[in-house]
Design an enzyme around this catalytic site. Structure first.
Site, PDB file in Angstrom:
ATOM      1  N   ARG A  26       0.812  -1.218   0.000  1.00 30.26           N
ATOM      2  CA  ARG A  26       0.000   0.000   0.000  1.00 30.26           C
ATOM      3  C   ARG A  26       0.850   1.274   0.000  1.00 30.26           C
ATOM      4  O   ARG A  26       0.445   2.276  -0.578  1.00 30.26           O
ATOM      5  CB  ARG A  26      -0.946  -0.009   1.201  1.00 30.26           C
ATOM      6  CG  ARG A  26      -2.053  -1.017   0.988  1.00 30.26           C
ATOM      7  CD  ARG A  26      -2.975  -1.103   2.146  1.00 30.26           C
ATOM      8  NE  ARG A  26      -4.170  -1.841   1.752  1.00 30.26           N
ATOM      9  CZ  ARG A  26      -5.061  -2.301   2.601  1.00 30.26           C
ATOM     10  NH1 ARG A  26      -4.911  -2.096   3.887  1.00 30.26           N
ATOM     11  NH2 ARG A  26      -6.116  -2.947   2.161  1.00 30.26           N
ATOM     12  N   LYS A  68     -19.540 -17.868  -0.653  1.00 30.95           N
ATOM     13  CA  LYS A  68     -20.995 -17.803  -0.543  1.00 30.95           C
ATOM     14  C   LYS A  68     -21.682 -16.999  -1.637  1.00 30.95           C
ATOM     15  O   LYS A  68     -21.194 -15.949  -2.043  1.00 30.95           O
ATOM     16  CB  LYS A  68     -21.365 -17.167   0.800  1.00 30.95           C
ATOM     17  CG  LYS A  68     -21.106 -18.077   1.974  1.00 30.95           C
ATOM     18  CD  LYS A  68     -21.589 -17.419   3.231  1.00 30.95           C
ATOM     19  CE  LYS A  68     -21.418 -18.329   4.439  1.00 30.95           C
ATOM     20  NZ  LYS A  68     -21.575 -17.566   5.670  1.00 30.95           N
ATOM     21  N   GLY A  81     -10.464  -8.871  -2.252  1.00 33.39           N
ATOM     22  CA  GLY A  81     -10.101  -9.777  -1.166  1.00 33.39           C
ATOM     23  C   GLY A  81      -9.265 -10.983  -1.532  1.00 33.39           C
ATOM     24  O   GLY A  81      -8.096 -10.859  -1.891  1.00 33.39           O
ATOM     25  N   GLY A 127     -13.352  -4.260  -0.336  1.00 39.32           N
ATOM     26  CA  GLY A 127     -14.745  -3.820  -0.210  1.00 39.32           C
ATOM     27  C   GLY A 127     -15.111  -2.769  -1.242  1.00 39.32           C
ATOM     28  O   GLY A 127     -16.200  -2.799  -1.825  1.00 39.32           O
TER      29      GLY A 127
HETATM   30  P1  AMP Z   1     -14.822 -14.913  -0.417  1.00 44.83           P
HETATM   31  O1  AMP Z   1     -14.303 -14.140   0.763  1.00 44.83           O
HETATM   32  O2  AMP Z   1     -16.311 -14.987  -0.482  1.00 44.83           O
HETATM   33  O3  AMP Z   1     -14.192 -14.464  -1.722  1.00 44.83           O
HETATM   34  O4  AMP Z   1     -14.410 -16.402  -0.178  1.00 44.83           O
HETATM   35  C1  AMP Z   1     -13.090 -16.823  -0.147  1.00 44.83           C
HETATM   36  C2  AMP Z   1     -13.025 -18.125   0.568  1.00 44.83           C
HETATM   37  O5  AMP Z   1     -13.808 -19.070  -0.104  1.00 44.83           O
HETATM   38  C3  AMP Z   1     -11.645 -18.687   0.647  1.00 44.83           C
HETATM   39  O6  AMP Z   1     -11.199 -18.606   1.962  1.00 44.83           O
HETATM   40  C4  AMP Z   1     -11.816 -20.130   0.189  1.00 44.83           C
HETATM   41  O7  AMP Z   1     -11.182 -21.045   1.030  1.00 44.83           O
HETATM   42  C5  AMP Z   1     -13.307 -20.322   0.240  1.00 44.83           C
HETATM   43  N1  AMP Z   1     -13.766 -21.397  -0.662  1.00 44.83           N
HETATM   44  C6  AMP Z   1     -13.518 -21.512  -1.964  1.00 44.83           C
HETATM   45  N2  AMP Z   1     -14.051 -22.638  -2.465  1.00 44.83           N
HETATM   46  C7  AMP Z   1     -14.647 -23.283  -1.435  1.00 44.83           C
HETATM   47  C8  AMP Z   1     -15.347 -24.520  -1.283  1.00 44.83           C
HETATM   48  N3  AMP Z   1     -15.547 -25.315  -2.329  1.00 44.83           N
HETATM   49  N4  AMP Z   1     -15.817 -24.847  -0.078  1.00 44.83           N
HETATM   50  C9  AMP Z   1     -15.607 -24.030   0.976  1.00 44.83           C
HETATM   51  N5  AMP Z   1     -14.966 -22.850   0.907  1.00 44.83           N
HETATM   52  C10 AMP Z   1     -14.484 -22.486  -0.276  1.00 44.83           C
END
Ligand code: AMP
Length: 395
Positions: free
Chosen positions: A35, A197, A353, A376
């Site tokens: 940064r 999610k 992220g 974000g």
């Molecule tokens: P996000 O912050 O929503 O971008 O999610 C990132 C996280 O999603 C990472 O820490 C990954 O470990 C998790 N992730 C990716 N694929 C899977 C999966 N198939 N099952 C559980 N977690 C997952």
């Protein structure tokens, strides 16, 4: 869009909102200087013109003036990175700040103490913003990471510089890169959305369905879609209450002519652990007791084909649980395909992220067109929101 090029900084004091919210270890050593390094071009350009620079930033989430969140901890590194001795004011407003700012000579740099030592910063307090504004002649916002916050130093302050405000080089680059993906893109356009999610990405998905030709949906989100379509997902992460929404996304995509690509096979594991037993299975037939933790080989082959065809690529979110080596292959392969497509002339933007963490960890940083510095903030722009920090400059 006003940038540094619209001003002559000679003998002027530029007050710059930077994002120096860097990670520190227990001995206050900076573990990632990205940064600070990213803000250097803006600072250099102003100093080179004979201007002086007042830097303001937050660090962490202090409750009042907590010593461990003092920006004095980063003073030495900042001086080294910028190549000039950086002065320090142990408060961002009041006498310490005004005296130091008044004494600043062309070519000099002053770092103000953590803005968040004052609750007025996050409250967007107008009087506090006015005090900050009184320190400089020209306001420059170069902090993309906080551009989605209407804080005193990121947004409110701009009203005190009706004509003397602009974007720094970093923020301008961020805005241009997102614009290149969402509005001025060369087609076909592909968005790759992974992560855990559906619920956290839904607004992004809905907004960019209007902007893209292809969308790869991977990571943990996969299973909500697969189950909604009648597949068996075993113990995979799945949001049952979002299944209707998943079907609605598929319907909308069809209506808009967007091709959706979801993994057809996955690496399934019998435990959420790096040493679990694994097998490659059809994504619709994951046995009970097993969970999909990475994309499988057939999926990757299909993704490679789309990625190589597309001229604009946005990547947000990993394809699997890349933090564990056993389930990082999909994410690494994806990075390689994006790198190859970029070498082929595509424009690729990585942001939001965890994909940034993955890109850095696996060394793709220099092989994609742009890696965004704001998690974000980037997500909110992808959701179609106008960020207050950006709007305040455009005003
Ligand atoms: P996000 O912050 O929503 O971008 O999610 C990132 C996280 O999603 C990472 O820490 C990954 O470990 C998790 N992730 C990716 N694929 C899977 C999966 N198939 N099952 C559980 N977690 C997952």
């Amino acid at each position: 869009m006003k940038t540094l090029n619209d001003f002559d900084f000679k003998n002027k004091k530029a007050i710059i909102r930077v994002d120096f919210n860097v990670p520190l270890d227990e001995n206050f050593n900076i573990t990632d200087t990205t940064r600070i390094v990213s803000a250097k071009p803006t600072i250099d350009a102003i100093l080179a013109q004979g201007g002086s620079v007042i830097l303001m930033s937050h660090l962490g989430r202090p409750k009042g003036a907590e010593e461990k969140y003092s920006l004095k901890h980063i003073l030495k590194s900042t001086s080294e990175i910028l190549g000039v001795p950086v002065k320090f004011a142990d408060d961002c407003v009041g006498e310490a700040a005004t005296t130091a700012a008044a004494a600043l000579q062309p070519g000099e740099v002053l770092l103000l103490e953590n803005l968040r030592f004052h609750a007025e910063e996050e409250a967007g307090d107008v009087a506090f913003a006015k005090e900050l504004a009184s320190l400089g002649d020209i306001y420059v916002n170069d902090a993309f990471g906080t551009a989605h916050r209407a804080h005193a130093s990121t947004t409110i302050i701009a009203q005190f510089f009706p004509t003397a405000k602009c974007f720094g080089k970093l923020l301008a680059k961020e805005i241009e890169s997102i614009d290149k993906v969402l509005n001025n893109s060369e087609r076909p356009v592909l968005a790759i959305l992974g992560g855990s999610k559906v619920s956290s990405k839904i607004t992004v998905i809905e907004n960019i369905l209007d902007k893209v030709d292809h969308m790869i949906i991977g990571g943990g989100m996969t299973f909500t879609f697969v189950k909604a379509l009648g597949g068996k997902v075993g113990n995979s992460i799945c949001e049952d209450d979002k299944m209707e929404l998943a079907l609605e996304i598929l319907r909308l995509a069809k209506e808009k002519g967007v091709q959706i690509h979801i993994p057809v096979d996955v690496i399934a594991a019998d435990d959420f652990s790096n040493t679990a037993n694994t097998q490659i299975v059809d994504v619709r037939e994951i046995p009970d007791g097993w969970e999909g933790l990475d994309a499988g080989p057939k999926s990757l082959e299909a993704f490679e084909k789309v990625i190589m065809e597309c001229k604009t690529i946005l990547w947000n979110g990993p394809l699997g649980v890349f933090e564990m080596e056993s389930f990082a292959k999909g994410t690494i392969a994806l990075g390689n395909y994006i790198a190859a497509s970029t070498a082929n002339g595509a424009f690729s933007l990585v942001g939001g992220g965890d994909s940034v963490a993955a890109v850095k960890q696996f060394g793709f940083e220099d092989k994609v067109s742009y890696v965004s510095t704001g998690g974000g903030a980037m997500l909110e722009m992808l959701e179609g929101k106008v960020l207050p920090g950006i709007a305040a400059i455009l005003d």
